[in-house]
Design a protein around this motif. Structure first.
Motif, PDB file in Angstrom:
ATOM      1  N   GLY A  23       0.809  -1.212   0.000  1.00 15.73           N
ATOM      2  CA  GLY A  23       0.000   0.000   0.000  1.00 15.73           C
ATOM      3  C   GLY A  23       0.844   1.264   0.000  1.00 15.73           C
ATOM      4  O   GLY A  23       2.057   1.229   0.242  1.00 15.73           O
ATOM      5  N   TRP A  24       0.173   2.371  -0.243  1.00 18.78           N
ATOM      6  CA  TRP A  24       0.853   3.665  -0.345  1.00 18.78           C
ATOM      7  C   TRP A  24       0.891   4.409   0.979  1.00 18.78           C
ATOM      8  O   TRP A  24       1.497   5.484   1.067  1.00 18.78           O
ATOM      9  CB  TRP A  24       0.153   4.527  -1.402  1.00 18.78           C
ATOM     10  CG  TRP A  24       0.289   3.963  -2.783  1.00 18.78           C
ATOM     11  CD1 TRP A  24      -0.588   3.136  -3.430  1.00 18.78           C
ATOM     12  CD2 TRP A  24       1.383   4.173  -3.682  1.00 18.78           C
ATOM     13  NE1 TRP A  24      -0.110   2.812  -4.677  1.00 18.78           N
ATOM     14  CE2 TRP A  24       1.091   3.434  -4.867  1.00 18.78           C
ATOM     15  CE3 TRP A  24       2.568   4.899  -3.613  1.00 18.78           C
ATOM     16  CZ2 TRP A  24       1.952   3.418  -5.962  1.00 18.78           C
ATOM     17  CZ3 TRP A  24       3.423   4.874  -4.709  1.00 18.78           C
ATOM     18  CH2 TRP A  24       3.107   4.143  -5.863  1.00 18.78           C
ATOM     19  N   TRP A  25       0.241   3.859   2.006  1.00 19.78           N
ATOM     20  CA  TRP A  25       0.208   4.553   3.290  1.00 19.78           C
ATOM     21  C   TRP A  25       1.608   4.702   3.874  1.00 19.78           C
ATOM     22  O   TRP A  25       1.927   5.725   4.486  1.00 19.78           O
ATOM     23  CB  TRP A  25      -0.702   3.819   4.275  1.00 19.78           C
ATOM     24  CG  TRP A  25      -0.233   2.426   4.611  1.00 19.78           C
ATOM     25  CD1 TRP A  25      -0.577   1.271   3.987  1.00 19.78           C
ATOM     26  CD2 TRP A  25       0.705   2.061   5.640  1.00 19.78           C
ATOM     27  NE1 TRP A  25       0.072   0.190   4.552  1.00 19.78           N
ATOM     28  CE2 TRP A  25       0.864   0.641   5.567  1.00 19.78           C
ATOM     29  CE3 TRP A  25       1.404   2.771   6.606  1.00 19.78           C
ATOM     30  CZ2 TRP A  25       1.700  -0.057   6.438  1.00 19.78           C
ATOM     31  CZ3 TRP A  25       2.242   2.075   7.470  1.00 19.78           C
ATOM     32  CH2 TRP A  25       2.382   0.682   7.379  1.00 19.78           C
ATOM     33  N   CYS A  26       2.461   3.699   3.669  1.00 18.76           N
ATOM     34  CA  CYS A  26       3.829   3.764   4.198  1.00 18.76           C
ATOM     35  C   CYS A  26       4.622   4.857   3.486  1.00 18.76           C
ATOM     36  O   CYS A  26       5.371   5.605   4.119  1.00 18.76           O
ATOM     37  CB  CYS A  26       4.510   2.410   4.039  1.00 18.76           C
ATOM     38  SG  CYS A  26       6.151   2.341   4.802  1.00 18.76           S
ATOM     39  N   ASP A  27       4.440   4.971   2.173  1.00 13.52           N
ATOM     40  CA  ASP A  27       5.115   6.028   1.416  1.00 13.52           C
ATOM     41  C   ASP A  27       4.670   7.402   1.929  1.00 13.52           C
ATOM     42  O   ASP A  27       5.490   8.314   2.072  1.00 13.52           O
ATOM     43  CB  ASP A  27       4.794   5.904  -0.074  1.00 13.52           C
ATOM     44  CG  ASP A  27       5.118   4.533  -0.627  1.00 13.52           C
ATOM     45  OD1 ASP A  27       6.053   4.429  -1.438  1.00 13.52           O
ATOM     46  OD2 ASP A  27       4.443   3.562  -0.261  1.00 13.52           O
ATOM     47  N   ALA A  28       3.362   7.516   2.180  1.00 11.53           N
ATOM     48  CA  ALA A  28       2.830   8.782   2.677  1.00 11.53           C
ATOM     49  C   ALA A  28       3.418   9.127   4.044  1.00 11.53           C
ATOM     50  O   ALA A  28       3.748  10.293   4.318  1.00 11.53           O
ATOM     51  CB  ALA A  28       1.305   8.717   2.753  1.00 11.53           C
ATOM     52  N   LEU A  29       3.570   8.121   4.902  1.00  9.66           N
ATOM     53  CA  LEU A  29       4.150   8.359   6.226  1.00  9.66           C
ATOM     54  C   LEU A  29       5.615   8.785   6.118  1.00  9.66           C
ATOM     55  O   LEU A  29       6.064   9.690   6.844  1.00  9.66           O
ATOM     56  CB  LEU A  29       4.041   7.101   7.086  1.00  9.66           C
ATOM     57  CG  LEU A  29       2.666   6.787   7.688  1.00  9.66           C
ATOM     58  CD1 LEU A  29       2.726   5.487   8.479  1.00  9.66           C
ATOM     59  CD2 LEU A  29       2.192   7.935   8.577  1.00  9.66           C
ATOM     60  N   ARG A 231      11.369   2.228  -2.044  1.00  4.23           N
ATOM     61  CA  ARG A 231      10.035   1.682  -2.332  1.00  4.23           C
ATOM     62  C   ARG A 231       9.622   1.996  -3.764  1.00  4.23           C
ATOM     63  O   ARG A 231       8.992   1.168  -4.430  1.00  4.23           O
ATOM     64  CB  ARG A 231       9.017   2.223  -1.325  1.00  4.23           C
ATOM     65  CG  ARG A 231       9.167   1.608   0.061  1.00  4.23           C
ATOM     66  CD  ARG A 231       8.208   2.254   1.054  1.00  4.23           C
ATOM     67  NE  ARG A 231       6.813   2.005   0.725  1.00  4.23           N
ATOM     68  CZ  ARG A 231       6.148   0.912   1.063  1.00  4.23           C
ATOM     69  NH1 ARG A 231       6.757  -0.072   1.722  1.00  4.23           N
ATOM     70  NH2 ARG A 231       4.864   0.781   0.752  1.00  4.23           N
TER      71      ARG A 231
END
Length: 259
Positions: A23-29, A231
């Motif tokens: 998912g992209w949530w980790c990139d956003a964090l 990533r």
């Protein structure tokens, strides 16, 4: 009945490869953390933490420890790592008769050069050592960002390029080593992949901070940026990226397809 051999082709549906965590949530964090640290430093926060860590390191840096740290810090040198990955990519390209193993090095080189370098120029922050050698700034002046009045070579501390480069390039090395070993009939265990990807960046992050070559927040920012770039690179569908017409006969896959 005559068996018909199916031609080996590269899939045309270029899908992003999976990464962990998914998912992209980790990139956003990661991006949010990098922005948060930069904003905090721009508003003169976290200086106390940086100064405390730098002062502790200086007080606990005997000659032997200093020498060992310098040697291990070479693990994060961008140019040797670029040449090493390029060499491995070329070897794998020759063995597989495919140009695709060269792509990760090319893309990683471009990605690091359009992010790490410009970020250093934009933030214009001196290193902790700038107070004890050229330009011999007062200690309090070595902490702030955006010191555009300083000569360029004295204000390139944030984020740590050593840390970010180590994460990116050892990630590319792990990506190339696994298929290279397979081409020799060997395998690379997931544990060894993890060691290659994790241990050198951790060592570089510790040594570059311990030596006073970067503030702690420089190293943390380099860590966040490096992980974000890593990533992006590991999402790339290397087997499916289009190549010019004349190069398609050297367009065989080199990494397992995702799914």
């Amino acid at each position: 009945m005559v068996a018909v051999r199916e031609p080996t082709t590269v899939r045309r549906d270029a899908r992003l490869r999976p990464v962990r965590p998914a998912g992209w949530w980790c990139d956003a964090l990661l991006l949010a953390g990098l922005v948060a640290i930069t904003v905090a430093l721009a508003n003169r926060h976290l200086f106390g933490v940086d100064r405390a860590v730098a002062d502790w390191a200086e007080a606990h840096r005997p000659p032997v420890a200093y020498g060992v740290a310098v040697v291990f810090n070479y693990l994060g040198q961008g140019t040797p790592l670029t040449l090493l990955t390029a060499g491995l990519g070329l070897l794998l390209a020759v063995r597989l008769h495919s140009l695709r193993p060269l792509l990760p090095t090319v893309v990683a080189f471009a990605l690091t050069n359009v992010t790490i370098g410009p970020a250093k120029v934009w933030t214009a922050r001196p290193a902790p050592s700038a107070s004890i050698k050229e330009p011999c700034l007062p200690p309090e002046q070595t902490l702030p960002l955006f010191q555009d009045d300083l000569p360029f070579k004295y204000a390139q501390s944030y984020p740590s390029g050593h840390v970010a480069n180590a994460i990116v390039w050892y990630g590319v090395l792990a990506l190339l080593l696994a298929p290279l070993l397979r081409s020799y009939g060997r395998s690379m265990s997931p544990r060894l992949v993890t060691v290659v990807r994790v241990v050198p960046p951790v060592v570089v992050m510790f040594t570059t901070t311990y030596l006073g070559w970067h503030w702690l927040t420089d190293s943390v920012a380099g860590l966040l940026l490096g992980l974000l770039l890593d990533r992006i690179l590991h999402r790339m569908p290397w087997n499916d990226l289009p190549l010019p017409g004349r190069l398609r006969k050297w367009a065989g896959p080199f990494v397992p397809h995702a799914g």
